[in-house]
Scaffold this motif. Structure first.
Motif, PDB file in Angstrom:
ATOM      1  N   UNK A  87       0.817  -1.221   0.000  1.00  0.00           N
ATOM      2  CA  UNK A  87       0.000   0.000   0.000  1.00  0.00           C
ATOM      3  C   UNK A  87       0.846   1.265   0.000  1.00  0.00           C
ATOM      4  N   UNK A  88       2.166   1.092   0.147  1.00  0.00           N
ATOM      5  CA  UNK A  88       3.098   2.226   0.226  1.00  0.00           C
ATOM      6  C   UNK A  88       2.671   3.218   1.307  1.00  0.00           C
ATOM      7  N   UNK A  89       2.360   2.675   2.490  1.00  0.00           N
ATOM      8  CA  UNK A  89       1.937   3.513   3.614  1.00  0.00           C
ATOM      9  C   UNK A  89       3.157   4.096   4.317  1.00  0.00           C
ATOM     10  N   UNK A  90       3.049   5.329   4.766  1.00  0.00           N
ATOM     11  CA  UNK A  90       4.160   5.902   5.540  1.00  0.00           C
ATOM     12  C   UNK A  90       4.175   5.311   6.954  1.00  0.00           C
ATOM     13  N   UNK A  91       5.356   4.971   7.424  1.00  0.00           N
ATOM     14  CA  UNK A  91       5.509   4.434   8.777  1.00  0.00           C
ATOM     15  C   UNK A  91       6.737   5.055   9.424  1.00  0.00           C
ATOM     16  N   UNK A  92       6.775   5.039  10.762  1.00  0.00           N
ATOM     17  CA  UNK A  92       7.969   5.557  11.432  1.00  0.00           C
ATOM     18  C   UNK A  92       9.163   4.618  11.305  1.00  0.00           C
ATOM     19  N   UNK A  93       8.921   3.366  10.917  1.00  0.00           N
ATOM     20  CA  UNK A  93       9.978   2.370  10.802  1.00  0.00           C
ATOM     21  C   UNK A  93      10.649   2.461   9.437  1.00  0.00           C
ATOM     22  N   UNK A  94      11.953   2.369   9.431  1.00  0.00           N
ATOM     23  CA  UNK A  94      12.681   2.414   8.160  1.00  0.00           C
ATOM     24  C   UNK A  94      12.540   1.109   7.376  1.00  0.00           C
ATOM     25  N   UNK A  95      12.306   0.009   8.078  1.00  0.00           N
ATOM     26  CA  UNK A  95      12.205  -1.287   7.414  1.00  0.00           C
ATOM     27  C   UNK A  95      10.756  -1.747   7.255  1.00  0.00           C
ATOM     28  N   UNK A  96       9.800  -0.914   7.678  1.00  0.00           N
ATOM     29  CA  UNK A  96       8.365  -1.214   7.568  1.00  0.00           C
ATOM     30  C   UNK A  96       7.955  -2.487   8.294  1.00  0.00           C
ATOM     31  N   UNK A  97       8.716  -2.885   9.292  1.00  0.00           N
ATOM     32  CA  UNK A  97       8.335  -4.017  10.129  1.00  0.00           C
ATOM     33  C   UNK A  97       7.829  -3.487  11.461  1.00  0.00           C
ATOM     34  N   UNK A  98       6.713  -4.044  11.952  1.00  0.00           N
ATOM     35  CA  UNK A  98       6.249  -3.591  13.257  1.00  0.00           C
ATOM     36  C   UNK A  98       7.232  -4.036  14.341  1.00  0.00           C
ATOM     37  N   UNK A  99       7.466  -3.158  15.271  1.00  0.00           N
ATOM     38  CA  UNK A  99       8.392  -3.461  16.361  1.00  0.00           C
ATOM     39  C   UNK A  99       7.713  -4.155  17.523  1.00  0.00           C
TER      40      UNK A  99
END
Length: 93
Positions: free
Chosen positions: A45-57
């Motif tokens: 979806x190309x969503x913006x996230x605070x993570x650089x790797x787009x993995x949930x922490x």
């Protein structure tokens, strides 16, 4: 306040339904499976996230489980092949 949520409430409920359906079918979802699925959704979806790797922490995972108390973490137990082959007839005998 923290960063805005990545998923809407409806989207999180769909994730919960997916987890429950997979578990009922005999394919329980572990944290790694959930993290990879979330990663795939974010990437596709190309969503913006605070993570650089787009993995949930870890914190996201803990908050997700806290928001959805009906999901619990369990350790699965392997069933040996002889127990798997027991039929109802064997039990009745």
């Amino acid at each position: 306040m923290g960063p805005p949520p990545i998923f809407t409430t409806e989207e999180e409920n769909l994730l919960v339904c997916w987890i429950e359906v997979m578990a009922k079918k005999g394919f329980p979802i572990n944290k790694n499976n959930l993290a990879q699925t979330v990663h795939d959704i974010i990437r596709n979806d190309e969503r913006p996230t605070p993570s650089k790797v787009n993995l949930p922490g870890r914190a996201w995972m803990e908050r997700f489980l806290k928001r959805h108390k009906d999901i619990s973490q369990r350790n699965s137990e392997n069933i040996d092949i002889s127990r798997n082959r027991v039929t109802e007839k064997d039990i009745r005998n």
